[in-house]
Design a protein around this motif. Sequence first.
Motif, mmCIF file in Angstrom:
data_model
loop_
_atom_site.group_PDB
_atom_site.id
_atom_site.type_symbol
_atom_site.label_atom_id
_atom_site.label_comp_id
_atom_site.label_asym_id
_atom_site.label_seq_id
_atom_site.Cartn_x
_atom_site.Cartn_y
_atom_site.Cartn_z
ATOM 1 N N PRO A 101 -26.676 -15.730 16.382
ATOM 2 C CA PRO A 101 -26.704 -16.816 17.358
ATOM 3 C C PRO A 101 -27.442 -18.022 16.781
ATOM 4 C CG PRO A 101 -28.418 -15.231 17.870
ATOM 5 C CD PRO A 101 -27.661 -14.667 16.698
ATOM 6 N N CYS A 102 -27.242 -19.168 17.398
ATOM 7 C CA CYS A 102 -27.845 -20.399 16.894
ATOM 8 C C CYS A 102 -28.784 -20.985 17.947
ATOM 9 C CB CYS A 102 -26.757 -21.409 16.539
ATOM 10 S SG CYS A 102 -27.381 -22.888 15.701
ATOM 11 N N SER A 103 -30.046 -21.095 17.597
ATOM 12 C CA SER A 103 -31.032 -21.652 18.531
ATOM 13 C C SER A 103 -30.858 -23.163 18.633
ATOM 14 C CB SER A 103 -32.447 -21.333 18.063
ATOM 15 O OG SER A 103 -32.749 -22.054 16.878
ATOM 16 N N MET A 104 -31.365 -23.727 19.707
ATOM 17 C CA MET A 104 -31.271 -25.170 19.873
ATOM 18 C C MET A 104 -32.201 -25.890 18.922
ATOM 19 S SD MET A 104 -28.837 -25.008 21.823
ATOM 20 C CE MET A 104 -28.559 -26.767 21.735
ATOM 21 N N SER A 105 -33.267 -25.232 18.477
ATOM 22 C CA SER A 105 -34.121 -25.807 17.437
ATOM 23 C C SER A 105 -33.343 -25.960 16.140
ATOM 24 C CB SER A 105 -35.346 -24.916 17.219
ATOM 25 O OG SER A 105 -36.113 -25.380 16.126
ATOM 26 N N THR A 106 -32.559 -24.932 15.791
ATOM 27 C CA THR A 106 -31.737 -24.999 14.584
ATOM 28 C C THR A 106 -30.681 -26.078 14.715
ATOM 29 O OG1 THR A 106 -32.117 -22.645 14.125
ATOM 30 C CG2 THR A 106 -30.205 -23.666 13.087
ATOM 31 N N VAL A 107 -30.045 -26.155 15.873
ATOM 32 C CA VAL A 107 -29.059 -27.212 16.122
ATOM 33 C C VAL A 107 -29.687 -28.586 15.907
ATOM 34 C CG1 VAL A 107 -27.754 -28.385 17.958
ATOM 35 C CG2 VAL A 107 -27.573 -25.907 17.685
ATOM 36 N N ALA A 108 -30.879 -28.789 16.464
ATOM 37 C CA ALA A 108 -31.545 -30.086 16.370
ATOM 38 C C ALA A 108 -31.863 -30.451 14.927
ATOM 39 C CB ALA A 108 -32.825 -30.070 17.202
ATOM 40 N N LYS A 109 -32.365 -29.488 14.163
ATOM 41 C CA LYS A 109 -32.727 -29.778 12.777
ATOM 42 C C LYS A 109 -31.502 -30.079 11.927
ATOM 43 C CE LYS A 109 -37.003 -27.098 12.949
ATOM 44 N NZ LYS A 109 -37.704 -25.873 12.483
ATOM 45 N N ILE A 110 -30.435 -29.318 12.127
ATOM 46 C CA ILE A 110 -29.213 -29.584 11.360
ATOM 47 C C ILE A 110 -28.649 -30.948 11.736
ATOM 48 C CG2 ILE A 110 -26.861 -28.808 10.888
ATOM 49 C CD1 ILE A 110 -27.823 -25.957 11.511
ATOM 50 N N ALA A 111 -28.648 -31.264 13.038
ATOM 51 C CA ALA A 111 -28.116 -32.553 13.496
ATOM 52 C C ALA A 111 -28.906 -33.721 12.932
ATOM 53 C CB ALA A 111 -28.116 -32.605 15.022
ATOM 54 N N ALA A 112 -30.211 -33.491 12.684
ATOM 55 C CA ALA A 112 -31.074 -34.551 12.145
ATOM 56 C C ALA A 112 -31.101 -34.564 10.616
ATOM 57 C CB ALA A 112 -32.484 -34.385 12.691
ATOM 58 N N GLY A 113 -30.392 -33.616 10.004
ATOM 59 C CA GLY A 113 -30.372 -33.570 8.544
ATOM 60 C C GLY A 113 -31.616 -32.975 7.934
ATOM 61 N N LEU A 114 -32.383 -32.209 8.729
ATOM 62 C CA LEU A 114 -33.601 -31.585 8.220
ATOM 63 C C LEU A 114 -33.290 -30.230 7.588
ATOM 64 C CD1 LEU A 114 -36.044 -32.335 11.173
ATOM 65 C CD2 LEU A 114 -35.740 -33.633 9.059
ATOM 66 N N SER A 115 -34.014 -29.897 6.532
ATOM 67 C CA SER A 115 -33.807 -28.626 5.837
ATOM 68 C C SER A 115 -35.158 -27.988 5.547
ATOM 69 C CB SER A 115 -33.028 -28.846 4.533
ATOM 70 O OG SER A 115 -31.753 -29.397 4.774
ATOM 71 N N SER A 116 -35.780 -27.462 6.594
ATOM 72 C CA SER A 116 -37.113 -26.899 6.434
ATOM 73 C C SER A 116 -37.095 -25.453 5.968
ATOM 74 C CB SER A 116 -37.895 -27.009 7.748
ATOM 75 O OG SER A 116 -37.243 -26.299 8.788
ATOM 76 N N ASP A 117 -35.921 -24.813 5.981
ATOM 77 C CA ASP A 117 -35.800 -23.467 5.443
ATOM 78 C C ASP A 117 -34.408 -23.285 4.860
ATOM 79 O OD1 ASP A 117 -34.056 -22.981 7.571
ATOM 80 O OD2 ASP A 117 -35.453 -21.726 8.674
ATOM 81 N N LEU A 118 -34.129 -22.107 4.332
ATOM 82 C CA LEU A 118 -32.857 -21.878 3.646
ATOM 83 C C LEU A 118 -31.672 -21.926 4.594
ATOM 84 C CD1 LEU A 118 -31.267 -21.189 1.107
ATOM 85 C CD2 LEU A 118 -31.790 -18.759 1.516
ATOM 86 N N LEU A 119 -31.841 -21.425 5.808
ATOM 87 C CA LEU A 119 -30.735 -21.458 6.769
ATOM 88 C C LEU A 119 -30.292 -22.896 7.027
ATOM 89 C CD1 LEU A 119 -30.506 -19.335 10.016
ATOM 90 C CD2 LEU A 119 -29.721 -21.687 9.943
ATOM 91 N N GLU A 120 -31.258 -23.753 7.298
ATOM 92 C CA GLU A 120 -30.933 -25.156 7.582
ATOM 93 C C GLU A 120 -30.357 -25.856 6.354
ATOM 94 O OE1 GLU A 120 -34.746 -26.435 8.882
ATOM 95 O OE2 GLU A 120 -34.763 -24.954 10.506
ATOM 96 N N ARG A 121 -30.905 -25.563 5.170
ATOM 97 C CA ARG A 121 -30.393 -26.160 3.943
ATOM 98 C C ARG A 121 -28.957 -25.722 3.693
ATOM 99 N NH1 ARG A 121 -29.325 -30.130 0.510
ATOM 100 N NH2 ARG A 121 -28.685 -29.304 -1.516
ATOM 101 N N ALA A 122 -28.661 -24.442 3.883
ATOM 102 C CA ALA A 122 -27.305 -23.950 3.668
ATOM 103 C C ALA A 122 -26.321 -24.628 4.618
ATOM 104 C CB ALA A 122 -27.253 -22.434 3.834
ATOM 105 N N ALA A 123 -26.750 -24.839 5.864
ATOM 106 C CA ALA A 123 -25.897 -25.520 6.836
ATOM 107 C C ALA A 123 -25.665 -26.967 6.429
ATOM 108 C CB ALA A 123 -26.526 -25.446 8.226
ATOM 109 N N ASP A 124 -26.722 -27.628 5.975
ATOM 110 C CA ASP A 124 -26.618 -29.018 5.534
ATOM 111 C C ASP A 124 -25.641 -29.136 4.365
ATOM 112 O OD1 ASP A 124 -27.667 -31.795 5.757
ATOM 113 O OD2 ASP A 124 -28.368 -31.406 3.720
#
Length: 202
Positions: A101-124
Amino acid sequence: MTKPLIIGVSGASGLIYAVRTLKYLLEAEYTIELVASRAAAMVWQAEDNINMPAEPDLQEDFWREQAGVGNAGKLTCHRWGNVGANIASGSFRTLGMLIIPCSMSTVAKIAAGLSSDLLERAADVQIKESRRLVVVPRETPFSLIHLRNLTALAETGVKVVPAIPAWYHHPKTVEDLVDFVVARALDQLDIDCIPLERWEGF
């Protein structure tokens, strides 16, 4: 050789969605690169009193046990903070990525182009490389901020598949309801490996 699919597991409630996704993909012999966020481990503990190991090798055994798949398919797990992993680079070719599942925190970080961990970086990376990215948000109700962040992702081509089951396939168990959502998410990646009674009209 089929390119791997990245599965991201964030700290949203409903980790059964990730477990069922892995079950079907590995049984279908897909190659999976999995990264679970730090918050995902906290949710496992809070919801099911289960400790998810941090070591990638132990995590592989953990996920296989949860999904009940033995040695089927190929599964590689990554530390949430390992931003030097293969999936952090656009030169690593993939089928795309599913965050479930995808948390709204993760959604927000991806939408803002943030990559604070590997999950967010991979999505970016999937977004910048114009590859498929599917998110399965598990939240209710959506606030205006949530909706704006999801809209920002949709405008970049990300597919948003909320964890909303249907009943026309006559579900009998919780797993039936979960499997419907998983199947619809995988549809966005042109993957059909779940036995699902699809709508054929009245």
